[in-house]
Design an enzyme around this catalytic site. Structure first.
Site, PDB file in Angstrom:
ATOM      1  N   SER A 140      47.272  33.131  45.354  1.00 57.95           N
ATOM      2  CA  SER A 140      47.774  31.965  46.083  1.00 57.95           C
ATOM      3  C   SER A 140      47.126  31.900  47.454  1.00 57.95           C
ATOM      4  O   SER A 140      46.922  32.923  48.087  1.00 57.95           O
ATOM      5  CB  SER A 140      49.292  32.065  46.245  1.00 57.95           C
ATOM      6  OG  SER A 140      49.750  31.051  47.128  1.00 57.95           O
ATOM      7  N   TYR A 167      32.353  32.164  41.918  1.00 56.92           N
ATOM      8  CA  TYR A 167      33.603  31.503  42.304  1.00 56.92           C
ATOM      9  C   TYR A 167      33.326  30.215  43.089  1.00 56.92           C
ATOM     10  O   TYR A 167      32.470  30.177  43.976  1.00 56.92           O
ATOM     11  CB  TYR A 167      34.486  32.449  43.127  1.00 56.92           C
ATOM     12  CG  TYR A 167      35.189  33.508  42.281  1.00 56.92           C
ATOM     13  CD1 TYR A 167      35.102  33.508  40.889  1.00 56.92           C
ATOM     14  CD2 TYR A 167      35.945  34.499  42.877  1.00 56.92           C
ATOM     15  CE1 TYR A 167      35.745  34.466  40.115  1.00 56.92           C
ATOM     16  CE2 TYR A 167      36.600  35.472  42.107  1.00 56.92           C
ATOM     17  CZ  TYR A 167      36.484  35.440  40.729  1.00 56.92           C
ATOM     18  OH  TYR A 167      37.124  36.397  39.981  1.00 56.92           O
ATOM     19  N   GLY A 183      49.970  31.169  37.687  1.00 59.23           N
ATOM     20  CA  GLY A 183      51.106  30.291  38.054  1.00 59.23           C
ATOM     21  C   GLY A 183      51.970  29.941  36.851  1.00 59.23           C
ATOM     22  O   GLY A 183      53.098  29.460  37.008  1.00 59.23           O
ATOM     23  N   SER A 215      34.496  44.729  34.814  1.00 57.02           N
ATOM     24  CA  SER A 215      35.623  43.814  34.655  1.00 57.02           C
ATOM     25  C   SER A 215      35.641  43.319  33.223  1.00 57.02           C
ATOM     26  O   SER A 215      34.577  43.001  32.656  1.00 57.02           O
ATOM     27  CB  SER A 215      35.458  42.637  35.633  1.00 57.02           C
ATOM     28  OG  SER A 215      36.511  41.726  35.464  1.00 57.02           O
ATOM     29  N   LEU A 219      53.679  31.703  34.962  1.00 53.71           N
ATOM     30  CA  LEU A 219      54.964  32.419  34.953  1.00 53.71           C
ATOM     31  C   LEU A 219      56.079  31.556  35.548  1.00 53.71           C
ATOM     32  O   LEU A 219      57.235  31.711  35.200  1.00 53.71           O
ATOM     33  CB  LEU A 219      54.858  33.688  35.807  1.00 53.71           C
ATOM     34  CG  LEU A 219      54.254  34.933  35.187  1.00 53.71           C
ATOM     35  CD1 LEU A 219      54.299  36.078  36.184  1.00 53.71           C
ATOM     36  CD2 LEU A 219      55.037  35.320  33.952  1.00 53.71           C
ATOM     37  N   PHE A 220      55.701  30.688  36.470  1.00 55.45           N
ATOM     38  CA  PHE A 220      56.717  29.896  37.187  1.00 55.45           C
ATOM     39  C   PHE A 220      56.705  28.421  36.780  1.00 55.45           C
ATOM     40  O   PHE A 220      57.705  27.743  36.900  1.00 55.45           O
ATOM     41  CB  PHE A 220      56.486  29.997  38.705  1.00 55.45           C
ATOM     42  CG  PHE A 220      56.179  31.396  39.154  1.00 55.45           C
ATOM     43  CD1 PHE A 220      57.108  32.416  38.947  1.00 55.45           C
ATOM     44  CD2 PHE A 220      54.960  31.724  39.739  1.00 55.45           C
ATOM     45  CE1 PHE A 220      56.832  33.722  39.336  1.00 55.45           C
ATOM     46  CE2 PHE A 220      54.672  33.023  40.131  1.00 55.45           C
ATOM     47  CZ  PHE A 220      55.609  34.027  39.912  1.00 55.45           C
ATOM     48  N   TRP A 277      43.962  41.013  37.194  1.00 53.72           N
ATOM     49  CA  TRP A 277      43.726  39.620  37.619  1.00 53.72           C
ATOM     50  C   TRP A 277      44.763  38.678  37.005  1.00 53.72           C
ATOM     51  O   TRP A 277      45.367  38.987  35.988  1.00 53.72           O
ATOM     52  CB  TRP A 277      42.312  39.158  37.369  1.00 53.72           C
ATOM     53  CG  TRP A 277      41.674  39.123  36.004  1.00 53.72           C
ATOM     54  CD1 TRP A 277      40.830  40.054  35.470  1.00 53.72           C
ATOM     55  CD2 TRP A 277      41.739  38.049  35.039  1.00 53.72           C
ATOM     56  NE1 TRP A 277      40.385  39.637  34.236  1.00 53.72           N
ATOM     57  CE2 TRP A 277      40.911  38.418  33.949  1.00 53.72           C
ATOM     58  CE3 TRP A 277      42.378  36.809  34.988  1.00 53.72           C
ATOM     59  CZ2 TRP A 277      40.731  37.611  32.816  1.00 53.72           C
ATOM     60  CZ3 TRP A 277      42.208  35.999  33.876  1.00 53.72           C
ATOM     61  CH2 TRP A 277      41.394  36.397  32.808  1.00 53.72           C
ATOM     62  N   SER A 278      44.953  37.549  37.694  1.00 50.91           N
ATOM     63  CA  SER A 278      46.000  36.567  37.328  1.00 50.91           C
ATOM     64  C   SER A 278      47.348  37.247  37.088  1.00 50.91           C
ATOM     65  O   SER A 278      47.953  37.096  36.009  1.00 50.91           O
ATOM     66  CB  SER A 278      45.563  35.724  36.119  1.00 50.91           C
ATOM     67  OG  SER A 278      44.488  34.891  36.452  1.00 50.91           O
TER      68      SER A 278
END
Ligand code: NAP
Length: 300
Positions: free
Chosen positions: A265, A55, A216, A159, A218-219, A210-211
């Site tokens: 977020s 990451y 984001g 994962s 979705l919005f 995850w996600s």
């Protein structure tokens, strides 16, 4: 906040909602600001922190560790998850190509590097980040069991593994694979239908999603499915007096697999607000309206 207890390892549990630090380097927080975020998360009951070696171009584990160093006592209130098995080209390494490596040597070295960077003595959970087509299940199992025996890792999981890949690894491993971390959201509902979440329930693995807000999209997404979902969220918001992110989270929490959504977020206000979903039991019809909006078709 309620916790999700592992049925495979009674002493292992995660918070009902987890926090992902994939984007931590982008937020450009000082160590003190990151510590404040962690403290506020703990106050909210979000104690499970999701990381991976890669990451932030291999920097996020270190940034997390620098924050934790300011208040070492916080460690005991967190479950720290990290992942390994992906090798990405970058400034600090010399891979000629991005690739997977589930060899014992790499997984052991990666786990030890995660401990060094985070400053922890033990990871609560180590996940193999992606299924590696060259995975030698005997070799990987021995490495994972060895990390647990050495006390470097408390528990292990995977994962993005499909059920048959979980079965292969588990067939060689002494320790239970307690988690499969997969992508699930209103806009990525496939795991609800292709057997992945059924398999987790049958195996009693905890699914981590995850996600959960589709990163984001979705919005703020602009493709047809995202626009349909945004319109549906707006209608439901007006009807149910809930915000879009609370509805999107309540949609995941309704699923009987008791998946643990990993929020991404960095804004504490948004996180706190989303957590209101914990007290919402979404009615079935509302749940299916969101599914229909995402898939663009009614159920058969
Ligand atoms: P997410 O919660 O779906 O997306 C987070 C993004 O959505 C952020 O950019 C955030 O922006 C935005 N967002 C959140 N609420 C919003 C709102 N109300 N309006 C507009 N935008 C909003 O999660 P994610 O970051 O994609 O993933 C979460 C975690 O999952 C990661 O941190 C990582 O730990 C894990 N993960 C695992 C894998 C894997 O292969 N295992 C892959 C990807 C991710 P702001 O920051 O500006 O709020």
């Amino acid at each position: 906040m309620q916790r999700i207890q592992s049925h495979l390892d009674p002493e292992f549990s995660l918070s009902r909602i987890a926090m992902g630090l994939w984007r931590l380097a982008d937020w450009q927080y000082s160590p003190r600001e990151t510590l404040r975020l962690l403290e506020e998360l703990v106050e909210l009951g979000v104690s499970t922190i999701d990381l991976a070696d890669i990451y932030g171009d291999y920097r996020c584990e270190q940034l997390f560790g620098e924050a934790l160093k300011l208040k070492p006592a916080l460690r005991s209130q967190l479950e720290v998850v990290s992942k390994c098995g992906i090798k990405l080209m970058g400034a600090d390494n010399h891979f000629a190509i991005n690739h997977y490596d589930s060899s014992a040597a790499h997984v052991t070295a990666a786990a030890e590097s995660s401990l060094r960077k985070t400053g922890l003595e033990q990871l609560d959970l180590l996940l193999i980040h992606r299924p590696d087509p060259l995975m030698d299940a005997d070799e990987l199992s021995a490495a994972l069991d060895g990390l647990i025996a050495d006390g470097k890792v408390r528990a292990v999981g995977v994962s993005n593994f499909l059920p048959h890949q979980v079965e292969l690894l588990q067939s060689r491993l002494r320790a239970p694979l307690v988690v499969n971390q997969i992508e699930v959201s209103v806009l990525h509902s496939l795991p609800l239908f292709d057997g992945q979440l059924d398999f987790c329930q049958r195996q009693k693995m905890i699914p981590m999603a995850w996600s959960p807000f589709a990163g984001g999209a979705l919005f703020t997404g602009s493709d047809e499915a995202a626009l349909r979902v945004q319109a549906c969220l707006e209608e439901l918001s007006a009807e149910m007096q809930l915000e879009a992110q609370q509805l999107a989270l309540a949609w995941l929490l309704k699923h009987p697999s008791a998946m643990v959504p990993i929020l991404g977020s960095g804004r504490i206000g948004r996180l706190r607000n989303a957590l209101q979903a914990l007290s919402v039991d979404m009615p079935r019809e509302a749940w299916f309206r969101l599914l229909r909006a995402a898939r663009g078709r009614d159920v058969d």
